[in-house]
Structure formats: C-alpha cells, structure tokens
Design a protein around this motif. Structure first.
Motif, mmCIF file in Angstrom:
data_model
loop_
_atom_site.group_PDB
_atom_site.id
_atom_site.type_symbol
_atom_site.label_atom_id
_atom_site.label_comp_id
_atom_site.label_asym_id
_atom_site.label_seq_id
_atom_site.Cartn_x
_atom_site.Cartn_y
_atom_site.Cartn_z
ATOM 1 N N LEU A 158 0.769 -1.290 0.082
ATOM 2 C CA LEU A 158 -0.084 0.138 -0.153
ATOM 3 C C LEU A 158 0.810 1.480 0.036
ATOM 4 O O LEU A 158 0.644 2.319 -0.827
ATOM 5 N N ILE A 159 1.878 1.338 0.821
ATOM 6 C CA ILE A 159 2.732 2.498 0.958
ATOM 7 C C ILE A 159 3.489 2.668 -0.454
ATOM 8 O O ILE A 159 3.662 3.538 -1.068
ATOM 9 N N SER A 160 4.174 1.519 -1.155
ATOM 10 C CA SER A 160 4.687 1.534 -2.230
ATOM 11 C C SER A 160 3.937 2.107 -3.477
ATOM 12 O O SER A 160 4.512 2.443 -4.487
ATOM 13 N N GLY A 161 2.693 1.567 -3.461
ATOM 14 C CA GLY A 161 1.882 2.185 -4.519
ATOM 15 C C GLY A 161 1.829 0.832 -5.558
ATOM 16 O O GLY A 161 1.129 0.769 -6.566
#
Length: 182
Positions: free
Chosen positions: A169-172
């Motif tokens: 989720l953070i890295s996309g």
C-alpha cells in the motif's frame, strides 16, 4: 518431539514385569522367587504351596499381560506424536493394570501370611505412581510446547502478511492480481 522419559519408563516397567513373569514360571522357584526379586522372603506362607500351578499360572499370565501393555505403551510412544490421545489411554490402562495386579499380590500374600509384603508393594505402587505422573507431565508439556509453537507460528504469519500488505500500500505497487481490476 519424542517422548524420551515415557519411552524409557514404559520399557523399564515392561522389562520388570516380564522378568517377574519369567521367574514366576521357572519350574524350580515359582512365586517365591518372584517375591524374592521384589524383596520379600515367602517362608511363612501357610495354606497354598507357592509353586503350585494353580497359583503360578494366573500370576505369571497377569504379569505377562501387564508387561505386554507396557511394551505396547513403549512402542506407541516411539511411533506416535504428542497430539494422539490413544497413547495416553494405553499408558493409563497399563498403569491401572499394574496397580491392580500389585494390589492382588498384596491381598493374596496377606491371605497366605507372607510377612513384609505390604511395604514392598507400597514402594512398588509409589514407584508406579511416580512413573505415571512423570509420563503424564512429559506428555502435557510436549503438547503445551506444540500448542505454543502453533500459536507463535500463526502470529508470525499474520504479522508478515500485514507487513507485506502495508508495504504494498505504501509503495503503490499493486497487490496480488485481482480479477476485474485495473
């Protein structure tokens, strides 16, 4: 995890009862020799001759049955894991049979007037009880360790899945390929 103490104690009691049965059926000595192995001199026996087949055969058979039960518990402890409940029942049956047999020996010896039998049987019963408690404690501790290991593994797997989900989720980055997605 192997049950080392359970295996050792089962083998020990199987050997003890098998040797008592073997000495009991020896034609020269009989029950008096078996009682002598336990530490009792059977010189004061009254009515029944302790070498009589009526006394020797049932006692030797009972001793052999108990030895076979302990041998069964020994083999079962070698081939089974901690999660099987069948091993506990075999061990329980073996110890109940051994305790009952020792009680019958005490009652029969008291009826025959054999002196010193009570203390010997009491020591044997205490040893059987201590062995049973040690086996039960080992089985329960192994089961508890396995359960704790299972919970720890499940917890670590859940943490790793949550960590991987957060990282994606953070890295996309897209997570696992979903049907009907982008």
């Amino acid at each position: 995890m192997r049950h080392v103490l359970t295996s050792f104690l089962s083998a020990h009691w199987a050997i003890v009862f098998a040797l008592l049965a073997l000495v009991c059926i020896d034609g020269n000595r009989g029950v008096a020799a078996a009682l002598g192995l336990l530490g009792v001199t059977a010189e004061g026996a009254r009515a029944v001759n302790l070498e009589n087949i009526v006394v020797v055969a049932p006692l030797a058979t009972a001793l052999l049955v108990v030895a076979v039960l302990f041998f069964w518990a020994f083999v079962d402890s070698l081939i089974s894991d901690a999660s099987s409940s069948g091993a506990d029942s075999v061990v329980r049956i073996a110890f109940i049979s051994a305790s009952g047999l020792m009680s019958v020996i005490l009652i029969g010896g008291a009826a025959q007037g054999i002196n010193g039998l009570f203390m010997v049987v009491a020591v044997q019963l205490a040893a059987l009880l201590a062995s049973y408690v040690a086996m039960l404690a080992e089985r329960r501790s192994v089961a508890a360790l396995d359960e704790d290991d299972f919970h720890a593994t499940a917890h670590n797997m859940a943490k790793a899945a949550a960590h991987n989900s957060l990282l994606s989720l953070i890295s996309g980055r897209a997570g696992p390929a979903r049907k009907g997605g982008r």
